[in-house]
Design an enzyme around this catalytic site. Structure first.
Site, PDB file in Angstrom:
ATOM      1  N   LYS B  22      19.758 -74.553  18.358  1.00 49.19           N
ATOM      2  CA  LYS B  22      20.481 -74.997  17.163  1.00 49.19           C
ATOM      3  C   LYS B  22      19.699 -76.073  16.425  1.00 49.19           C
ATOM      4  O   LYS B  22      19.513 -76.003  15.207  1.00 49.19           O
ATOM      5  CB  LYS B  22      21.860 -75.525  17.582  1.00 49.19           C
ATOM      6  CG  LYS B  22      22.755 -75.864  16.417  1.00 49.19           C
ATOM      7  CD  LYS B  22      24.123 -76.338  16.893  1.00 49.19           C
ATOM      8  CE  LYS B  22      24.911 -75.182  17.492  1.00 49.19           C
ATOM      9  NZ  LYS B  22      26.175 -75.615  18.113  1.00 49.19           N
ATOM     10  N   ARG B  91      27.058 -81.973  18.746  1.00 49.54           N
ATOM     11  CA  ARG B  91      27.045 -80.566  19.168  1.00 49.54           C
ATOM     12  C   ARG B  91      25.966 -80.339  20.230  1.00 49.54           C
ATOM     13  O   ARG B  91      24.829 -80.776  20.073  1.00 49.54           O
ATOM     14  CB  ARG B  91      26.718 -79.653  17.978  1.00 49.54           C
ATOM     15  CG  ARG B  91      27.716 -79.698  16.846  1.00 49.54           C
ATOM     16  CD  ARG B  91      27.132 -79.076  15.567  1.00 49.54           C
ATOM     17  NE  ARG B  91      28.047 -79.237  14.442  1.00 49.54           N
ATOM     18  CZ  ARG B  91      28.895 -78.286  14.033  1.00 49.54           C
ATOM     19  NH1 ARG B  91      28.932 -77.131  14.647  1.00 49.54           N
ATOM     20  NH2 ARG B  91      29.697 -78.531  13.017  1.00 49.54           N
ATOM     21  N   GLY B 100      30.311 -72.299  29.268  1.00 48.67           N
ATOM     22  CA  GLY B 100      30.627 -73.330  30.245  1.00 48.67           C
ATOM     23  C   GLY B 100      30.118 -74.691  29.850  1.00 48.67           C
ATOM     24  O   GLY B 100      30.372 -75.673  30.523  1.00 48.67           O
ATOM     25  N   MET B 102      29.793 -77.956  27.124  1.00 46.73           N
ATOM     26  CA  MET B 102      30.579 -78.600  26.082  1.00 46.73           C
ATOM     27  C   MET B 102      30.057 -78.163  24.726  1.00 46.73           C
ATOM     28  O   MET B 102      28.853 -78.133  24.497  1.00 46.73           O
ATOM     29  CB  MET B 102      30.477 -80.116  26.187  1.00 46.73           C
ATOM     30  CG  MET B 102      31.568 -80.790  25.384  1.00 46.73           C
ATOM     31  SD  MET B 102      31.239 -82.534  25.120  1.00 46.73           S
ATOM     32  CE  MET B 102      30.492 -82.471  23.496  1.00 46.73           C
ATOM     33  N   ARG B 335      20.606 -68.359  13.045  1.00 52.45           N
ATOM     34  CA  ARG B 335      19.850 -67.833  14.201  1.00 52.45           C
ATOM     35  C   ARG B 335      19.623 -66.340  13.967  1.00 52.45           C
ATOM     36  O   ARG B 335      20.251 -65.737  13.089  1.00 52.45           O
ATOM     37  CB  ARG B 335      20.614 -68.069  15.500  1.00 52.45           C
ATOM     38  CG  ARG B 335      21.973 -67.430  15.503  1.00 52.45           C
ATOM     39  CD  ARG B 335      22.777 -67.763  16.757  1.00 52.45           C
ATOM     40  NE  ARG B 335      24.119 -67.230  16.584  1.00 52.45           N
ATOM     41  CZ  ARG B 335      25.131 -67.486  17.413  1.00 52.45           C
ATOM     42  NH1 ARG B 335      24.951 -68.293  18.439  1.00 52.45           N
ATOM     43  NH2 ARG B 335      26.318 -66.954  17.214  1.00 52.45           N
ATOM     44  N   HIS B 451      24.861 -40.362  45.483  1.00 56.61           N
ATOM     45  CA  HIS B 451      24.274 -39.043  45.223  1.00 56.61           C
ATOM     46  C   HIS B 451      24.700 -38.512  43.863  1.00 56.61           C
ATOM     47  O   HIS B 451      23.878 -38.082  43.056  1.00 56.61           O
ATOM     48  CB  HIS B 451      24.692 -38.077  46.344  1.00 56.61           C
ATOM     49  CG  HIS B 451      24.158 -36.688  46.170  1.00 56.61           C
ATOM     50  ND1 HIS B 451      24.893 -35.679  45.595  1.00 56.61           N
ATOM     51  CD2 HIS B 451      22.947 -36.163  46.456  1.00 56.61           C
ATOM     52  CE1 HIS B 451      24.162 -34.577  45.555  1.00 56.61           C
ATOM     53  NE2 HIS B 451      22.978 -34.845  46.088  1.00 56.61           N
ATOM     54  N   ARG B 579      10.111 -32.610  43.769  1.00 58.08           N
ATOM     55  CA  ARG B 579      10.681 -32.692  45.121  1.00 58.08           C
ATOM     56  C   ARG B 579      10.870 -31.292  45.655  1.00 58.08           C
ATOM     57  O   ARG B 579      11.736 -30.567  45.182  1.00 58.08           O
ATOM     58  CB  ARG B 579      12.047 -33.369  45.082  1.00 58.08           C
ATOM     59  CG  ARG B 579      12.084 -34.766  44.543  1.00 58.08           C
ATOM     60  CD  ARG B 579      13.540 -35.239  44.562  1.00 58.08           C
ATOM     61  NE  ARG B 579      13.721 -36.441  43.780  1.00 58.08           N
ATOM     62  CZ  ARG B 579      13.882 -36.479  42.466  1.00 58.08           C
ATOM     63  NH1 ARG B 579      13.871 -35.354  41.761  1.00 58.08           N
ATOM     64  NH2 ARG B 579      14.052 -37.630  41.844  1.00 58.08           N
ATOM     65  N   ARG B 634       5.327 -33.126  45.820  1.00 57.96           N
ATOM     66  CA  ARG B 634       5.512 -33.826  47.095  1.00 57.96           C
ATOM     67  C   ARG B 634       5.898 -32.830  48.175  1.00 57.96           C
ATOM     68  O   ARG B 634       6.828 -32.048  47.993  1.00 57.96           O
ATOM     69  CB  ARG B 634       6.618 -34.878  46.954  1.00 57.96           C
ATOM     70  CG  ARG B 634       6.854 -35.637  48.250  1.00 57.96           C
ATOM     71  CD  ARG B 634       7.847 -36.759  48.070  1.00 57.96           C
ATOM     72  NE  ARG B 634       9.205 -36.251  47.925  1.00 57.96           N
ATOM     73  CZ  ARG B 634      10.270 -37.028  47.676  1.00 57.96           C
ATOM     74  NH1 ARG B 634      10.113 -38.318  47.501  1.00 57.96           N
ATOM     75  NH2 ARG B 634      11.467 -36.509  47.565  1.00 57.96           N
ATOM     76  N   SER B 785       1.464 -43.211  44.641  1.00 59.28           N
ATOM     77  CA  SER B 785       2.638 -43.133  43.788  1.00 59.28           C
ATOM     78  C   SER B 785       3.747 -43.944  44.458  1.00 59.28           C
ATOM     79  O   SER B 785       4.134 -43.647  45.589  1.00 59.28           O
ATOM     80  CB  SER B 785       3.061 -41.681  43.592  1.00 59.28           C
ATOM     81  OG  SER B 785       4.177 -41.627  42.740  1.00 59.28           O
ATOM     82  N   GLY B 787       7.130 -44.968  45.520  1.00 55.29           N
ATOM     83  CA  GLY B 787       8.487 -44.430  45.619  1.00 55.29           C
ATOM     84  C   GLY B 787       9.418 -45.631  45.687  1.00 55.29           C
ATOM     85  O   GLY B 787       9.758 -46.103  46.762  1.00 55.29           O
ATOM     86  N   THR B 788       9.799 -46.119  44.526  1.00 52.04           N
ATOM     87  CA  THR B 788      10.482 -47.417  44.498  1.00 52.04           C
ATOM     88  C   THR B 788      11.896 -47.344  45.053  1.00 52.04           C
ATOM     89  O   THR B 788      12.435 -48.368  45.452  1.00 52.04           O
ATOM     90  CB  THR B 788      10.494 -47.992  43.068  1.00 52.04           C
ATOM     91  OG1 THR B 788      11.043 -47.009  42.183  1.00 52.04           O
ATOM     92  CG2 THR B 788       9.094 -48.343  42.637  1.00 52.04           C
ATOM     93  N   ASN B 789      12.506 -46.167  45.109  1.00 53.44           N
ATOM     94  CA  ASN B 789      13.842 -46.084  45.719  1.00 53.44           C
ATOM     95  C   ASN B 789      13.752 -46.411  47.215  1.00 53.44           C
ATOM     96  O   ASN B 789      14.448 -47.292  47.710  1.00 53.44           O
ATOM     97  CB  ASN B 789      14.429 -44.683  45.584  1.00 53.44           C
ATOM     98  CG  ASN B 789      14.669 -44.296  44.148  1.00 53.44           C
ATOM     99  OD1 ASN B 789      14.538 -45.118  43.246  1.00 53.44           O
ATOM    100  ND2 ASN B 789      14.999 -43.051  43.920  1.00 53.44           N
ATOM    101  N   ASP B 790      12.906 -45.670  47.907  1.00 53.20           N
ATOM    102  CA  ASP B 790      12.786 -45.902  49.344  1.00 53.20           C
ATOM    103  C   ASP B 790      12.205 -47.282  49.620  1.00 53.20           C
ATOM    104  O   ASP B 790      12.602 -47.941  50.578  1.00 53.20           O
ATOM    105  CB  ASP B 790      11.916 -44.819  49.997  1.00 53.20           C
ATOM    106  CG  ASP B 790      12.758 -43.613  50.380  1.00 53.20           C
ATOM    107  OD1 ASP B 790      13.859 -43.477  49.819  1.00 53.20           O
ATOM    108  OD2 ASP B 790      12.332 -42.832  51.234  1.00 53.20           O
ATOM    109  N   CYS B 853       7.189 -43.149  40.896  1.00 61.23           N
ATOM    110  CA  CYS B 853       8.042 -41.984  40.758  1.00 61.23           C
ATOM    111  C   CYS B 853       9.464 -42.250  41.217  1.00 61.23           C
ATOM    112  O   CYS B 853      10.250 -41.339  41.362  1.00 61.23           O
ATOM    113  CB  CYS B 853       7.446 -40.779  41.471  1.00 61.23           C
ATOM    114  SG  CYS B 853       7.357 -40.979  43.247  1.00 61.23           S
ATOM    115  N   TYR B 873       0.807 -44.662  35.379  1.00 61.24           N
ATOM    116  CA  TYR B 873       1.885 -43.865  34.787  1.00 61.24           C
ATOM    117  C   TYR B 873       3.198 -44.104  35.514  1.00 61.24           C
ATOM    118  O   TYR B 873       3.208 -44.481  36.677  1.00 61.24           O
ATOM    119  CB  TYR B 873       1.554 -42.359  34.807  1.00 61.24           C
ATOM    120  CG  TYR B 873       1.513 -41.753  36.181  1.00 61.24           C
ATOM    121  CD1 TYR B 873       2.666 -41.263  36.792  1.00 61.24           C
ATOM    122  CD2 TYR B 873       0.316 -41.664  36.869  1.00 61.24           C
ATOM    123  CE1 TYR B 873       2.632 -40.721  38.055  1.00 61.24           C
ATOM    124  CE2 TYR B 873       0.261 -41.118  38.149  1.00 61.24           C
ATOM    125  CZ  TYR B 873       1.428 -40.645  38.740  1.00 61.24           C
ATOM    126  OH  TYR B 873       1.396 -40.109  39.995  1.00 61.24           O
TER     127      TYR B 873
END
Lengths: 904, 904
Positions: B22, B91, B100, B102, B335, B451, B579, B634, B785, B787-790, B853, B873
């Site tokens: 501000k 202000r 939260g 003032m 702003r 799933h 897969r 894979r 590659s 495998g960011t899930n596992d 992947c 990639y």
């Protein structure tokens, strides 16, 4: 010009990298003035060049020529000479001995002409032709890769033709014919004639040694033993001496002390009129070394002098090979000798007493694996036995007892004074009571870190798992292995060190070392014979020395007062892991069921109210046993459904009850709860701190029980030193939240009891994320304790229970592991995370205390790693405490000896 | 001396760190010569000192005194003056706005004496007392923490006493009484009197702003939004101007363009004779900005000029607050304005066309989340609807169809032309056919990465999960939510963007952006209105620009030819993950059963023989669709029991059959196999490369099928570019072993078909150990590659399927996560492993290709991280390809703009 060839007069034992083990020791003995047949070593560097370039380095040929000339000049004999030819052996000799490599070609230098010279020089024509025959077959086999069997066949035919049964009975003519036969075999099978040029023999043998570095078997061995692939091997060219020139000749192997017991005094075998290969072949019975004193006292005395010399020089038990040629002693090899566990300890302290080594060195010369072996009782080796089957040796020891097939029977029979062997397909926490009662545990499924194996090792109970040939039928209460049947009540004997299972009662010899560890030196020496007494005193001295030098503290994993007391006797300096889940089994399981089925906060609270005094008593007992030592208590870790019945079994029960028209309401409710809590991967589910944060009041209850127990101990004049440990932290936020929730309870209890309580709150580091973000986690943790079991599971992505049976055996075969990463810490993977966590944690909080409470805390090799990364303490099962003390001492010694590597 | 106070004439927008947002913008407007009420800013540094020391820094008081003096001199009015007092507002203004803290105290400077001065100066006694009243209540509430309700009560009482309903009807006398009442309230509730010293008012308000930085709510917000805790807030002291001094006064908020649609032209609200808080309170209806032109044409014109000026200067949509005091315009705040997704795109290209920004900047101004919103159809907002229930918005979109409760019915009804919504408790791979057929998926269990959610997002199918109020009864084929019942065949509408489920048919508006992406610009513009046309063209321009600047390639996760083709249309530059397990479902499941039950190599081989042509055709189709683009296949990853019946169900079936005396031999055999393969934690079990190494021939079969498919494509004139990917590698040895086994098959097939085949063999990096030992693994891998899930599952130690329902919601609540780590990459933990693996892998092999992947490949925030660590990639589900293209472009732009941070 790189120097590729070293005469034996030019090197020493410090050159093992360059000259290989054998070459370095031959040079060392030459330097000592011992009678070593002259010769020279072609270096490992030459081998490396050969492996790099695909051919021997250009300079090598000329250097070998010069070395040979020196040798010929010194001895006054020439290679291939038709009067008195020089003969040499060509021997491989790498830094580490390994299987799969070409060993030795003897008698190089013989051909159709020099064979006559050898006959003339030795006056023994038969000997000359026999030597030639041996050269051709050895050369054919090892250098030209002719299948060994064809030489054997020809030899057998010759014996049959001549009507004799032993090689030595073959006549000279017969041997001459055999030489022709062998030469034809070489030509037919290798496509080239046996080389008549002695120098060509020597060069081809050298190349064959170099090439054998890369045989598949050698490669596999190196891969498994983590020996670098680029060390290369040296080649030793040694003047031949002959032990088979008559009764005044012979050959032998000897140890400077007894490698089996450690008894002082030389020990060995001697074979008159024989070459080394004859000793190995075991054609005739050998004499003892003592008997050699009568056979050839001169050579014997000289040998004894040399052996004393060697032991003083090497300051250790030496293992030697020697030959006596017509009364003259020649030393062919020496090295530090292998020995049994008992011998290792005794020899180490003997050498200290002989002022040859220091206590530090004595400590370095023994190891935890040896101590482990000494701690377990064993079956009397002289007693007969009947095999039932064999499984995986999961927890060593010798156990004899009557077969039972369920936990209840085990407990019941033990209560009436029986010893029992508990036989199960596999075990689970429900079997715990029976497992505690049993003298031995036998399962037909599971690997070395299955539930049965881990629990048994923790208790020091003999255990064999994965005895797959055993068909266990718990309903019929019997097991079958082939045609053999074991019924309930039959007596069995389990050898937990070998995995063998015997029918009937095999007598057991107890371990004096354990008597010493548990009851002290006096008790152990009371009825001991001299050898045993020496062993026990040796263990005592070395263990006390280890305690005096180690930096690593040794705690124990214990959940009960008795376990804690026993561990304290064995030297534990506190509890590194008390698993509170074991306190919720048995009768208390019902309370967990009620907790899970609770539908309101009130119902939950009423369960907690019942649990509070029970938990408090658990902790009072534990703190009393470990008074004034740190006690780390881990809040509840496993998922709740571990305390509930198996889902599939329950589902079958409910379905059958419905089918029969007799539904059971409680089972139906329980099934609903089990289904609700069911997880596809419980190891990765709602457990540890997650459970603590999600289930209101649980951790608060536990912390209150701990604090009240500590307050009571303090009031009773004890000195409780509790540390609270939060499991399965992945993010510092979880730890903040727990601290917020339970932090004030300790103060509240302290105020109520009018005592002062200080309880550090720390965390397990058992998830990769905890290690990776340790810098943040240290902001909220008073200590870290590495849970290396779980850390191994998540780092590798396999669960201990599942994978061992499924593929560990194949992985060990294929060389992916050399040892299960659950047994010995995977230093490259899991160890890297520990390194990262230790560094990051201490970056935030330099005084951060670091402990290890996984199974690896008691594993020798792992302990050295923990020492190296600055861990403060390890925690292991009570029976591994002495081993950890020993290895912690060794780690301190070995890491301070520059250039010395741990031999654990 | 540190400078803690800056006059508005001294700073600018570049000083936001020091002056807060501000303050910096007030200074900027002052610098532009716009009519900003004079004032000054106390810096964030002063706040930091306050937080460090616990009191305001010593120098601050004197600096404020000097700044006030300058202000008073400039305006010719003095704080607390009894004639014409200077009044100011205090202000807060941090770098980032956060709840939260003032907010504001207005009218600081009024007291029992200066109130008369204000009355005199404004000629409005009632206004003066009303202002005083407002000060006391605001000050009491925010500075002295008096509960706001008590002031409200007193105000209501006063109105009741006077018999009026609106504040503005209160008389001066009444307000005077109220001031006394308020002062007493302050004294009673805070224990101190309302400070009469204006300077004390100002200082206390300043401290109150500083202190509010550390309120629990602000702390929690910062923790969740990852805003550093040590930034501190600035405080702005601004001369009061009044919009409530009569009909020629007023206050308003405005946007320089329409933030909802992006339409050119200013847009806002104006309220005559009011202060800002009145606008918020919504007491009277506001006028539009256009109406303001009639009310106060002078101020309106000036405002328009200023807004054009601001937009040109800020080069973006601005959001402003202003006040008109007796005809004079004052700017109170500006702003950069928030906007909808459509507005963001349109405004970005508008500004390019107005030569205010470059295409790079336009690209930086939009993001993938906005594009996602634009890609999904939505329910017509004007249509009526009847709520059924609400769940988690798992996959956006608007789906309408008839309820079905099983996969078979879904397939059948769709085949006859119906649209269906598949309702399940939760889904598993068995439901796949029905899920593919359905227009929408609704489950009562599971989280956003269950799933159902993952598969639905992958297919771009609308999906709502975890609708817990819904009681699904698949047997009775109906679901119940409270009293509402959905029977099979009833029509439902799912809003996948909000999680709302409606009964009946709600009309849907299709997404023109998807029409453009799938069918091109011409098709999308065919029937579009002007606004839609502008939007589509904007998306087209920005997306094409993103493609031209990005370094990250974008591939897709696709298992079938049609998926691959669709993804290619959407811009995919290859397949990053095919897969192969999806190719073993349906009819082929029987083949896996046979494989599992096979008792000999012959039986296994016969299964492989049947599989070979099937697999080959799968791959031919895929390679044809992606001709000349890389296709990463894979090898089989999941554990075999995923293809077998559920263990508990099978056990019940066998038990019931036995009970009924109708045993089924095949079921019994199957149960034995299922028991044998049963794993407590299948995620950590026999799967991936472990299965490939342990089950003879499986990977060889797959590689042969791939190679033959590639050979066939090559023969047919195609350009197949296959990459073979090995899952679940933990050790380089595993990769060596696979290469040893399958490496030669490709050559064999190539020779047999007379074609040349090059197939890189790479590995998933999906276990922590693989990342930690990447230096070794790169020795045997042609590409990595991630495998960011596992990798997320093992790094955190929780399984995607299990934990989301169990505790994710609570963890999000408690602030452990700000977003599920399965949705947006956990950069501190999982990201650290990726950083380590990328660095170590490229240390061994600098040209190593790195891909991603896992699901995160399509997540905007994650993509920026992948760009930053040099990933080559990302691969994502077809529908996320455009989003990944956009974000990859933004990542390239944003990382090259020094000092600019990603705003993804």
């Amino acid at each position: 010009m790189t120097k590729y060839v070293y005469d034996f007069t030019e090197g020493g034992r410090e050159d093992a990298d360059l000259l290989g083990g054998k070459g370095a020791n031959l040079a060392e003995m030459t330097r000592l003035g011992l009678p070593v047949p002259p010769g020279f070593t072609i270096t490992t560097e030459a081998c490396k060049e050969f492996l790099r370039q695909g051919h021997v380095p250009d300079d090598l040929r000329v250097q070998v020529t010069m070395a040979l000339r020196r040798l010929e000049d010194e001895l006054g004999r020439r290679l291939g000479d038709v009067n008195d030819p020089l003969l040499v052996s060509v021997r491989s000799g790498a830094r580490f001995s390994m299987p799969g490599m070409m060993e030795t070609v003897l008698n190089v230098g013989l051909n159709d002409y020099s064979v006559a010279g050898l006959a003339k020089a030795t006056g023994d024509e038969r000997f000359a032709w026999d030597s030639y025959r041996r050269l051709i077959s050895m050369f054919g086999r090892t250098v030209l890769h002719v299948e060994g069997g064809v030489f054997e066949e020809a030899l057998e035919e010759a014996k049959a033709t001549q009507g004799v049964t032993v090689d030595s009975e073959l006549s000279t003519e017969s041997l001459q014919e055999l030489v022709e036969r062998y030469k034809k075999i070489v030509l037919d099978h290798s496509g080239r004639g046996f080389p008549q040029d002695p120098r060509e023999q020597l060069d081809l043998a050298t190349v064959a040694v170099f090439s054998s570095w890369n045989t598949p078997r050698a490669n596999l061995y190196r891969r498994r033993e983590r020996i670098p692939h680029d060390l290369g091997t040296a080649v030793n060219i040694v003047t031949m001496v002959f032990g088979n020139l008559g009764k005044d000749s012979g050959t032998g192997v000897a140890f400077t002390r007894d490698p089996a017991t450690g008894k002082v005094g030389s020990y060995g075998d001697y074979l008159v009129n024989a070459q080394g290969e004859d000793v190995v072949a075991g054609i005739r019975n050998t004499s003892t070394l003592a008997e050699m004193a009568d056979i050839d006292p001169g050579a014997y005395d000289e040998l004894q002098t040399i052996m004393r010399r060697l032991e003083t020089h090497y300051r250790d038990l030496c293992d030697i090979e020697f030959t006596v040629e017509r009364g003259r002693l020649w030393m062919l090899q020496t090295r530090i000798g292998k020995r049994t566990a008992a011998a290792a300890f005794r020899i180490a302290t003997q050498l200290v007493d002989e002022h040859l080594i220091t206590m530090d060195e004595a400590l370095a010369r023994v190891n935890g694996e040896q101590l482990t072996k000494l701690m377990f009782p064993q079956f009397d080796p002289r007693s007969p036995r009947e095999d039932l089957t064999v499984g995986l040796a999961a927890s060593p020891g010798a156990a004899v007892g009557r077969a039972v097939f369920d936990s209840a029977t085990a407990t019941e029979w033990v209560a009436r004074g029986e010893s029992v062997i508990l036989i199960r397909r596999e075990t689970n926490p429900d079997d715990l009571e029976g497992m505690i009662a049993a003298d031995g545990i036998l399962t037909s499924r599971g690997g070395k870190t299955s539930h049965a194996a881990v629990v048994a090792r923790g208790m020091g109970t003999t255990c064999i798992v994965g005895a797959e040939a055993l068909d266990v039928d718990p309903v019929a209460r019997r097991a079958r292995a082939g045609s053999l049947i074991v019924a309930e009540g039959d007596t069995l004997s389990l050898d937990g060190s070998t995995g063998q299972v015997f029918l009937g009662d095999v007598p057991v010899v107890p371990s004096p070392v354990v008597t010493y560890l548990e009851f002290g030196l006096t008790e152990a020496l009371a009825n001991a014979d001299e050898e045993t007494a020496e062993l026990v005193m040796s263990v005592d001295r070395i263990l006390r020395h280890a305690d005096s030098v180690r930096n690593l503290r040794v705690r124990t994993n214990a959940d009960t007062g008795p376990d804690a007391s026993r561990a304290r006797t064995l030297g534990a300096e506190g509890i590194g892991l008390c698993r509170t889940e074991h306190m919720f089994l048995g009768d208390r399981r019902m309370l967990i069921e009620r907790l899970v089925l609770a539908e309101s906060a009130e119902e939950r609270d009423s369960v907690y109210e019942e649990l509070l005094p029970l938990q408090r008593n658990d902790f009072v007992e534990l703190l009393a046993a470990m008074d004034d030592l740190p006690v780390t208590i881990r809040l509840l870790d496993p998922p709740l459904h571990e305390f509930l019945p198996d889902r599939a079994d329950l589902k079958v029960r409910v379905a059958l009850a419905a089918e029969r028209g007799t539904p059971n309401e409680r089972d139906v409710a329980l099934l609903a709860a089990v289904e609700r809590l069911h997880e596809a991967n419980p190891m990765l589910g709602l457990r540890g701190v997650r459970l603590g944060l999600v289930l209101p009041g649980l951790y608060a209850l536990q912390v209150r029980a701990i604090a009240e127990a500590a307050a009571r101990r303090a009031t009773d004049g004890g000195t409780p030193r509790v540390e609270i440990m939060i499991p399965l932290i992945a993010s510092v936020m979880e730890l903040h939240l727990v601290r917020d929730e339970v932090g004030h309870i300790v103060d509240e209890v302290a105020t109520a009891h009018g005592v002062s309580l200080t309880m550090p709150i720390g965390t397990m580091i058992e998830l990769p994320r905890a290690a990776l973000t340790a810098r943040r986690i240290a902001e909220a943790a008073d200590f870290f304790s590495f849970g290396t079991n779980d850390l191994t599971q998540t780092t590798w992505g396999f669960s201990r229970d599942d994978v061992e049976g499924a593929f560990f055996a194949q992985y060990l075969d294929k060389g992916v592991f050399t040892v299960s990463p659950f047994e010995s810490l995977d230093i490259d993977g899991v160890g890297e995370l520990i390194r990262i966590a230790a560094a990051k944690g201490r970056a935030t909080r330099p005084e951060l205390k670091l402990g290890v409470c996984g199974e690896h805390g008691g594993d020798p090799e792992s302990i050295h790693f923990f020492h190296s990364v600055g861990i403060d303490y390890v925690s292991c099962s009570p029976f591994r405490v002495p081993i950890a003390r020993l290895e912690a001492g060794r780690a301190a010694i070995l890491s301070s000896l520059t250039g010395h590597q741990s031999t654990a």
